[in-house]
Design an enzyme around this catalytic site. Structure first.
Site, short mmCIF file in Angstrom:
data_model
loop_
_atom_site.label_atom_id
_atom_site.label_comp_id
_atom_site.label_asym_id
_atom_site.label_seq_id
_atom_site.Cartn_x
_atom_site.Cartn_y
_atom_site.Cartn_z
N LEU A 1 7.18 2.54 -6.18
CA LEU A 1 5.89 3.14 -7.00
C LEU A 1 5.27 2.26 -8.06
O LEU A 1 5.92 1.49 -8.76
CB LEU A 1 6.64 4.28 -7.62
CG LEU A 1 5.87 5.29 -8.76
CD1 LEU A 1 4.96 5.97 -7.92
CD2 LEU A 1 6.75 5.99 -9.58
N GLY A 2 4.08 2.30 -8.36
CA GLY A 2 3.45 1.44 -9.25
C GLY A 2 1.95 1.80 -9.33
O GLY A 2 1.30 2.52 -8.59
N TYR B 1 2.99 -6.34 -18.14
CA TYR B 1 3.28 -6.14 -16.70
C TYR B 1 4.63 -6.66 -16.34
O TYR B 1 5.31 -6.04 -15.96
CB TYR B 1 1.89 -6.86 -15.80
CG TYR B 1 2.28 -6.61 -14.23
CD1 TYR B 1 2.07 -5.24 -13.47
CD2 TYR B 1 3.10 -7.45 -13.46
CE1 TYR B 1 2.02 -5.10 -12.42
CE2 TYR B 1 3.37 -7.45 -12.19
CZ TYR B 1 2.80 -6.35 -11.55
OH TYR B 1 3.26 -5.97 -10.26
N LYS C 1 7.95 -4.63 -15.50
CA LYS C 1 9.00 -4.79 -14.37
C LYS C 1 10.34 -5.25 -14.48
O LYS C 1 11.36 -4.92 -13.97
CB LYS C 1 8.19 -5.93 -13.51
CG LYS C 1 6.94 -5.33 -12.86
CD LYS C 1 6.92 -4.09 -12.13
CE LYS C 1 5.68 -3.96 -11.36
NZ LYS C 1 5.74 -2.68 -10.59
N LEU D 1 0.49 -9.36 -3.36
CA LEU D 1 0.65 -8.73 -2.23
C LEU D 1 -0.86 -8.49 -1.35
O LEU D 1 -1.67 -8.31 -2.03
CB LEU D 1 0.89 -7.03 -2.56
CG LEU D 1 2.21 -6.66 -3.08
CD1 LEU D 1 2.37 -5.29 -3.78
CD2 LEU D 1 3.27 -7.18 -2.21
N ARG E 1 -11.27 -3.05 -6.03
CA ARG E 1 -10.39 -4.15 -7.16
C ARG E 1 -11.25 -5.35 -6.93
O ARG E 1 -10.47 -6.11 -6.17
CB ARG E 1 -9.03 -4.19 -7.13
CG ARG E 1 -8.37 -2.69 -7.52
CD ARG E 1 -7.03 -3.08 -7.36
NE ARG E 1 -6.14 -1.90 -7.67
CZ ARG E 1 -4.85 -1.67 -7.54
NH1 ARG E 1 -4.01 -2.88 -7.13
NH2 ARG E 1 -4.12 -0.64 -7.69
#
Length: 196
Positions: A46-47, A97, A101, A124, A132
């Site tokens: 999830l993010g 960020y 995390k 990723l 984006r």
């Protein structure tokens, strides 16, 4: 603050390769505790992004929702929790960020699973539904770099998924295991690609 889509799908694999999906509202996650019952293993990817959800929304999704889901999973009997985090995660970081995390990693570990595996992938490589532009440029560059240095700065999402499955299939080595990008690449090779 921009709206955050609170729904997600929880999937339960049943005998004979059937599965059951349940839509949950993360704003009322406690009302969906039954969706977390009876799972031996929990996977969490999830993010969101700060650009999409704002700073407060990012913290709520990437830390608070994940921590609450982990608590519900543990209460429901989950023994092994697998969390996708990020390279550089550090609860003391001055960058939001990486700090969030790192905080969520600490919160998930504190839940007390028999086993907890944390994956810290680099950038990723994937195709996204939303646009984006800067991420696309970085992915193109890192995709080219990956041809020369395949495990240095990026990882395909399919490799991360295979590594998540592989870590569950292998015998446990301690209560908490953290896999950095290179280890994710190696472990991702342990599970055959679909169609091979």
């Amino acid at each position: 603050m921009p709206a955050i889509n609170p729904g997600t799908i929880m999937t339960r694999v049943l005998p004979r390769k059937r599965h059951e999906q349940t839509v949950v509202d993360f704003e009322r996650l406690g009302e969906h505790a039954a969706a977390f019952q009876g799972h031996d293993v929990g996977f969490c990817c999830l993010g969101t992004t700060r650009a999409k959800a704002g700073a407060d929304g990012f913290v709520r999704v990437d830390r608070d929702y994940v921590a609450q889901a982990a608590e519900l999973a543990r209460a429901g009997g989950c023994k092994h929790f697998v969390l996708e985090s990020s390279r550089g995660a550090n609860a003391q970081s001055r960058f939001l960020y990486l700090r969030v995390k790192g905080e969520v990693e600490n919160l998930v570990q504190a839940v007390g699973f028999d086993r907890c595996t944390i994956l810290r992938p680099a950038v990723l490589l994937c195709k996204r539904q939303e646009s984006r532009p800067m991420e696309w440029i970085v992915q193109q560059f890192l995709g080219a770099v990956a041809r020369v240095f395949p495990t240095a700065h990026s990882v395909p999402v399919e490799t991360v998924a295979r590594a998540m499955v592989a870590c569950v299939l292998q015998p446990g080595e301690g209560k908490v295991k953290v896999l950095e990008n290179g280890a994710i690449h190696e472990l991702g090779k342990a599970v055959p690609q679909q169609g091979t």
